[in-house]
Design an enzyme around this catalytic site. Structure first.
Site, mmCIF file in Angstrom:
data_model
loop_
_atom_site.group_PDB
_atom_site.id
_atom_site.type_symbol
_atom_site.label_atom_id
_atom_site.label_comp_id
_atom_site.label_asym_id
_atom_site.label_seq_id
_atom_site.Cartn_x
_atom_site.Cartn_y
_atom_site.Cartn_z
ATOM 1 N N CYS A 146 -3.331 -1.735 6.752
ATOM 2 C CA CYS A 146 -4.039 -2.354 5.620
ATOM 3 C C CYS A 146 -3.218 -2.218 4.348
ATOM 4 O O CYS A 146 -3.761 -2.029 3.254
ATOM 5 C CB CYS A 146 -5.413 -1.712 5.412
ATOM 6 N N ALA A 147 -1.898 -2.288 4.478
ATOM 7 C CA ALA A 147 -1.015 -2.115 3.323
ATOM 8 C C ALA A 147 0.154 -3.080 3.438
ATOM 9 O O ALA A 147 1.318 -2.666 3.384
ATOM 10 C CB ALA A 147 -0.528 -0.664 3.252
#
Lengths: 153, 173
Positions: A110-111
């Site tokens: 999620c980055a």
């Protein structure tokens, strides 16, 4: 929340009960209290030192494996070690580690902007907590060394 | 062989290291892109279909050239490579049938209660509608090993789904 409920009107409890519908998460509240007691009995500073030592050890050992590039090596390090393995996609690494009983996360975590910054599609991420030990680090490093054998690389 | 060794067997590693048809066709008549946002696997397929007379006196559209660029893990790259080889030269109808057959086989092998089902039996049962010769079935077997690795299934199916989209574009939602 309520006192008496009828078809056309209802009466409500006093504050604060008035704002709490249903049955509260009683088990969760009791569990949280016990968890806080547990962590405080060990001591947050002690936990932090334990994790830092494991991360430092993992970084040193993993960094010495041929083909491993550590991603994100700033200090202070907290709890996680991310890396990529030359020629082997993170998901293949994680499936192979999984079969050695080692659980890591692989992907973009999620980055995605961070992945783009480092110029990688995905990384493998090992995280260490108070219940991990030095032998977990050893097992991780040893399994990563074997990954390329499995992949025939 | 352990399940892990079967997942990463030579046939798969060979296609991963040297994917066939790994390029974008300059003169594609059909194309599609597939993406798995969970892991970053990305597939771009390009096809050139040409019509030729078929045995019944009509016109049949066939894949005369194929390109498959798969970026991501070894399973995705290998699956795209194998799919591209099997689809080249096939008619559009036979291609869609083969794709559906492969996806149906994997779905059956991963259905609850089927962990002991034999992959060749499942392929064999699908063979008449899917147009899978014994040789094609043999080439699909390594891809079906992903049945034991639930989190990796999409890696294997993504290229096939992308080929299907290229051949039969879904209507815009």
């Amino acid at each position: 929340m309520v006192d008496v409920v009828e078809a056309e009107r209802s009466s409500y409890a006093r504050l604060p009960e008035r704002l709490e519908a249903g049955t509260p998460n009683l088990a969760g509240a009791a569990g949280l209290a016990r968890a806080i007691e547990y962590v405080e009995a060990i001591g947050l500073e002690r936990i932090l030192e334990h994790e830092r030592a494991l991360v430092a050890h993992a970084r040193a050992e993993l960094g010495a494996v041929p083909g491993v590039r550590l991603i994100g090596t700033a200090e202070p390090a907290l709890g996680v070690v991310s890396f990529v393995l030359d020629g082997v996609h993170a998901h293949d690494v994680s499936t192979i580690l999984d079969r050695s009983g080692i659980a890591v996360r692989a992907g973009h975590h999620c980055a995605q902007p961070v992945m783009q910054h480092f110029g990688v599609a995905a990384t493998v991420r090992a995280s260490f907590a108070l219940y991990n030990t030095e032998s977990d680090v050893t097992a991780l490093v040893s399994a990563v060394r074997e990954v390329r054998e499995v992949m025939g690389a | 062989m352990s399940e892990l060794e079967q997942l990463y067997q030579d046939a798969i590693l060979d296609h991963h290291r040297a994917p066939r048809n790994a390029r974008a066709l300059a003169d594609a008549s059909h194309s599609a892109e597939g993406n798995n946002p969970l892991c970053g696997d990305r597939v771009r397929v390009t096809l050139r279909l040409e019509a030729a007379p078929d045995s019944a006196g009509g016109l049949e559209s066939s894949i005369v050239a194929v390109g498959c660029e798969a970026r991501g893990c070894a399973l995705c790259r290998a699956s795209g490579s194998i799919a591209s080889e099997l689809l080249l030269g096939r008619s559009r109808a036979a291609s869609v049938a083969l794709i559906d057959g492969f996806l149906a086989a994997l779905a059956q092998l991963t259905a609850p209660g089927n962990s002991a089902a034999d992959a060749l039996d499942v392929l064999g049962a699908l063979e008449p509608s899917a147009g899978m010769s014994a040789e094609v079935q043999r080439q699909l077997l390594p891809l079906l090993e992903v049945r034991h690795f639930p989190s990796r299934r999409r890696c294997s199916t993504l290229p096939w789904e992308t080929f299907r989209d290229a051949l039969h574009p879904r209507p815009e939602a």
